[in-house]
Enzyme design. Sequence first.
Site, PDB file in Angstrom:
ATOM      1  CG  ASP A 115      45.833  28.912  41.625  1.00  0.00           C
ATOM      2  OD1 ASP A 115      44.805  28.199  41.565  1.00  0.00           O
ATOM      3  OD2 ASP A 115      45.808  30.126  41.893  1.00  0.00           O
ATOM      4  NE  ARG A 143      46.529  35.352  49.450  1.00  0.00           N
ATOM      5  CZ  ARG A 143      45.849  35.601  48.352  1.00  0.00           C
ATOM      6  NH1 ARG A 143      45.183  36.729  48.244  1.00  0.00           N
ATOM      7  NH2 ARG A 143      45.819  34.733  47.365  1.00  0.00           N
ATOM      8  CD  GLN A 164      42.551  24.914  49.918  1.00  0.00           C
ATOM      9  OE1 GLN A 164      43.117  26.000  49.965  1.00  0.00           O
ATOM     10  NE2 GLN A 164      42.368  24.264  48.773  1.00  0.00           N
ATOM     11  CB  THR A 220      41.026  38.823  49.207  1.00  0.00           C
ATOM     12  OG1 THR A 220      40.635  38.453  47.879  1.00  0.00           O
ATOM     13  CG2 THR A 220      41.698  37.624  49.866  1.00  0.00           C
ATOM     14  CG  HIS A 238      38.854  38.541  40.881  1.00  0.00           C
ATOM     15  ND1 HIS A 238      39.490  37.501  40.209  1.00  0.00           N
ATOM     16  CD2 HIS A 238      39.326  38.494  42.142  1.00  0.00           C
ATOM     17  CE1 HIS A 238      40.306  36.878  41.024  1.00  0.00           C
ATOM     18  NE2 HIS A 238      40.219  37.449  42.208  1.00  0.00           N
ATOM     19  CE  LYS A 297      45.459  40.851  37.460  1.00  0.00           C
ATOM     20  NZ  LYS A 297      45.219  41.504  38.769  1.00  0.00           N
ATOM     21  CB  THR A 298      40.804  46.017  32.631  1.00  0.00           C
ATOM     22  OG1 THR A 298      40.714  46.582  33.957  1.00  0.00           O
ATOM     23  CG2 THR A 298      39.798  44.889  32.498  1.00  0.00           C
ATOM     24  CE  LYS A 311      48.077  36.471  45.664  1.00  0.00           C
ATOM     25  NZ  LYS A 311      47.718  37.533  44.714  1.00  0.00           N
ATOM     26  CG  HIS A 364      36.475  34.321  42.263  1.00  0.00           C
ATOM     27  ND1 HIS A 364      36.627  35.673  42.503  1.00  0.00           N
ATOM     28  CD2 HIS A 364      37.206  33.693  43.203  1.00  0.00           C
ATOM     29  CE1 HIS A 364      37.408  35.841  43.556  1.00  0.00           C
ATOM     30  NE2 HIS A 364      37.774  34.658  44.003  1.00  0.00           N
ATOM     31  CE  LYS A 395      47.266  33.418  36.786  1.00  0.00           C
ATOM     32  NZ  LYS A 395      47.163  33.691  38.246  1.00  0.00           N
TER      33      LYS A 395
END
Length: 407
Positions: free
Chosen positions: A193, A87, A172, A41, A46, A231-232, A83, A49, A228
């Site tokens: 998830d 997407r 999948q 994506t 990130h 995240k910044t 989600k 992963h 989680k």
Amino acid sequence: MAHVLDTLRERGFLAQITFEDELYKQLEKEPTTFYVGFDPTATSLHFGHFIPIIAMAHMQRAGHIPIALVGGGTAMIGDPSGKTDMRKMMTVETIDHNVSCIKKQMERFIEFGEGKAMIVNNADWIRKLSYMDFLRDVGSMFSVNRMLAAECYKQRMERGLTLLEFNYMVMQAYDFLQLFKNHGCRLQMGGDDQWSNMLAGADLIRRKEQEAAFACTFKLLMNHEGKKMGKTEKGALWLDPTLCSPYDFYQYWRNIADADVEKCLALLTFLPMDEVRRLAKLEGSQINEAKKVLAYECTKLVHGDDEALKAQLAAAALFGGGAAADVPTFELTRAQLEEDNRLTTVLHLCGLCTSRGDARKQVQQGAVLMGDSKVDSIDKTLSADDFGTDGILLRKGKKNYCRVVLK
């Protein structure tokens, strides 16, 4: 040598496993091919992963064979898991470009080659599917009632779940079947998830092929408050140095809460667990030494020894009151300065603040320093002389720095 599942459990990876006793025996019996899926994506992986990648490395070190499956086919649908909205659809060209970028990035973490790990793109079979043949061959194996009960669809039922996304689980599962047929893959691993999707794949192989297949999920990395991590202020913690500098990556782990140190050392480094526990027992100001080890080890894995050392030295120089060449640097053009020379504008342009309004707010709260001096006016302006030869060192709060040089 410890069983790899025991190693993963001790380090805090494991969430759920199908047929656990049987999987233990399978992994003891022979080198087992397993796979982890990565959605293309973006042009970079990130932090989300990172845990599956480290787990893949543990599995490979124990003698098992990883497949990194890049979803060039399934990305044309988009995973609805977790989600609330559909997407954004990507073009085939964008997907293929992202796939090529991720392939290069994966090679830093996993050893690829003959008899080692492999990268596979599910576009090779999904984009060639005949819809009617697929429905007859694979769709007939799925119960809609069971699919609707799956956790990955629950968040979407009230807002609306498209037929396109409803196919994702089946696709999948089909990936797992194809990897089993083509590469003898018997195990899918990934984030917790993905549990529903992974169960579907293992079940499809067992039903169609009458062969053993397994699913194993990893815990999502949460901080001690249950939020989680990864995240910044600027968004996701990317593994690409052009999206998140090695310095910023280092600083993220250097500044985590004390309560999260042991968990992160166990999950995100290859340090022996005895050393992890020793570092985690440090108290008071000494816990900062453990955080430095964590930051260095994580940055070394993602960006290499040289960049990790540079980030470490840059952080040491800054917190020692000096400056360093490896601190994140922003080049301000003379044209930009002439157009708007307000400090609040520069704070926004260099990325320390999310907007000019945010910059004004940070100044008013006394959170902005220029060099060693606190900025006390939102109307402060800059001239070319302020930059000198080394630029201006700007700081927001205690942890966010940027050196601005005039180009």
